[in-house]
Design an enzyme around this catalytic site. Structure first.
Site: not given
Ligand code: SAH
Length: 474
Positions: A249, A271, A384
């Site tokens: 995604d 997504k 998020m």
């Molecule tokens: N499973 C993922 C999170 C998914 S929810 C994890 O463990 O990181 C999606 C959220 O993750 C986004 O809205 C943001 O808040 C955060 N996120 C994911 N990758 C990111 C990145 N490279 N930089 C900043 N925030 C990130």
């Protein structure tokens, strides 16, 4: 690419080496290993070369180079200690369209000789396009330790069974799966251990096993980390290269997708915020269907699959249907962003705990235990949280957090697009409004944010190769 890497068959071909010193020796040894018929032109030779001449391993013309030496040759190496002589030989060779290599004079070469790892018939060649032979040798040393000596024997075994496997499995997919199993399973392990008879017996058993297309596939739920491909785990990488279908995604960075198997089918399930390309139930069902069809399915998730990744739901469906799966943890956004922003999530003096929460805005509010999040001496990380940032600020203030509490908002952490907004509960909204960040973003609230003044180290612009977490189109 600076050069086209090709493997040249020189078996029994006349190849000319001009020069009798250590460099000429090194090069002619490579040619000899590849089965070339080496003709050496040099008035004098070092003892190592002379020894080869004495036993008749190479032909020798004991004099200076003359243009007629090129007659009938397939390939030329100029390795005298006189740059002008080498250049002259190269020019003559080029005029005859003969491939020519000149030691330490890349501008005169039409081919270069790479650093090699010889596990014949497996050969790995490393070139830096003449930029740094030392670096090439360093990379070779690292690869030496990664490619066990037994790989040569393994390749020889594959060659012996190739035709039989082709007859046994008509479909390419089945063959591929068969070889994957052989090369990563018991057969390979026996070859590496030098138990070749046992390896043959195991191979026969594999060939006699029931048709693998009737077999159930498997799902690998893999955390791809926050964006920088260097943050993948070894296990993630191995499974990424085995899977024949990739379901990914928006949060997975393009350079990471590029590291999956080239011929794998790639399915984008979207997504985007508020524009889900495929509903979660549909994704769950898709994974189950693909596995039932016998595929090895890679479900790649940004960060860690079990942190705000709905990985649990996807696995739930598989578990209920008895479909085999593996789960590989990834570096979650909070860890990746914090480290790359120079913000320790805990600190002996400032934060004895850290809490990961979702800042997802629903009907204008965020349903969280605000009194506990407002307590001092902790760090709170909001995933998020961009859309709900104003609500986060307002709720924390309403529950007594001081206006000067530091806040960091990290855009696309760990990638070359990383940008860190630092402020306080009083100022962060204005900072973000003045220069709107691009998702994904992560919000960190706590005294630890101040440490960034001292600990910031990552310069995204200095490393444009890092993964971009910008939206990937299917
Ligand atoms: N499973 C993922 C999170 C998914 S929810 C994890 O463990 O990181 C999606 C959220 O993750 C986004 O809205 C943001 O808040 C955060 N996120 C994911 N990758 C990111 C990145 N490279 N930089 C900043 N925030 C990130």
């Amino acid at each position: 690419m600076e050069h086209l890497p090709i493997f040249f068959d020189v078996k029994a071909q006349p190849c000319l080496v001009v020069g009798g010193g250590p460099v000429a020796w090194r090069k002619l040894e490579h040619l000899r290993r590849a089965g070339a018929r080496v003709v050496l032109v040099a008035p004098r030779c070092i003892p190592e070369v002379q020894a080869l001449i004495d036993v008749g391993a190479i032909a020798h013309r004991a004099r200076a180079f003359v243009p007629a030496d090129l007659d009938g040759m397939r390939l030329v190496v100029a390795a005298t200690d006189d740059r002008d002589v080498n250049r002259g030989i190269a020019a003559l060779a080029k005029a005859r369209a003969l491939p020519v290599n000149v030691a330490d004079q890349p501008e005169d070469c039409t081919f270069t000789m790479p650093a090699i790892i010889d596990r014949s018939p497996v050969v790995v060649a490393v070139s830096t396009g003449s930029a740094s032979p030392v670096l090439a040798r360093m990379i070779r040393a690292r690869l030496e330790s990664l490619v066990p000596a037994g790989y040569g024997r393994l390749a020889t075994l594959c060659a012996r069974y190739r035709d039989r496997v082709k007859t046994r499995f008509a479909a390419q997919r089945d063959r591929r799966r068969f070889w994957d199993r052989v090369l990563q399973g018991g057969v390979a392990e026996r070859v590496f251990a030098g138990r070749l008879d046992e390896a043959d017996a195991a191979m026969e058993r594999e060939l006699a096993a029931p048709d693998p297309s009737a077999c159930m596939g498997e799902v690998y739920l893999v955390g791809a980390g926050p964006g920088d491909p260097d943050l993948l785990t070894f296990r993630a990488l191995r499974l990424m290269q085995q899977a024949d279908v990739v379901v990914y995604d928006r949060l997975v960075a393009k350079p990471i997708i590029d590291m999956t198997r080239r011929d794998a089918r790639r399915i984008y399930v979207g997504k985007e915020r508020n524009a889900h390309t495929m509903r979660q139930e549909e994704i769950n069902a898709l994974l189950a269907r693909l596995a039932r069809e016998g595929h090895r399915v890679l479900r790649l998730k940004g960060g860690d699959p079990f942190i705000f990744g709905r990985g649990g739901e996807e696995i739930d469906t598989l578990a209920a249907e008895g479909i085999p799966f593996q789960i590989v943890p990834g570096i979650t956004a909070a860890n990746g962003c914090a480290c790359y922003a120079g913000i320790p999530l805990t600190h002996r003096d400032h934060a004895q705990s850290v809490t990961f929460v979702t800042g997802h805005l629903q009907d204008g509010s965020i349903d969280l235990d605000w009194p506990s999040l407002a307590r001092p001496r902790q760090t709170v990380v909001f995933y998020m949280g961009l859309m709900g940032l104003a609500v986060i600020v307002e709720r924390l203030r309403a529950h007594g957090v001081a206006a000067h509490m530091p806040v960091a908002l990290i855009q696309q952490g760990t990638t070359h697009m990383q940008k860190v907004y630092v402020g306080t509960l009083a100022t962060i909204l204005d900072k973000v409004a003045a220069d709107p960040p691009q998702p994904p973003t992560l919000v960190i609230v706590g005294e630890v944010v101040r440490m960034r003044d001292k600990l910031a180290w990552f310069d995204p612009e200095a490393d444009p190769e890092r993964g971009a977490t910008t939206p990937i189109l299917p």
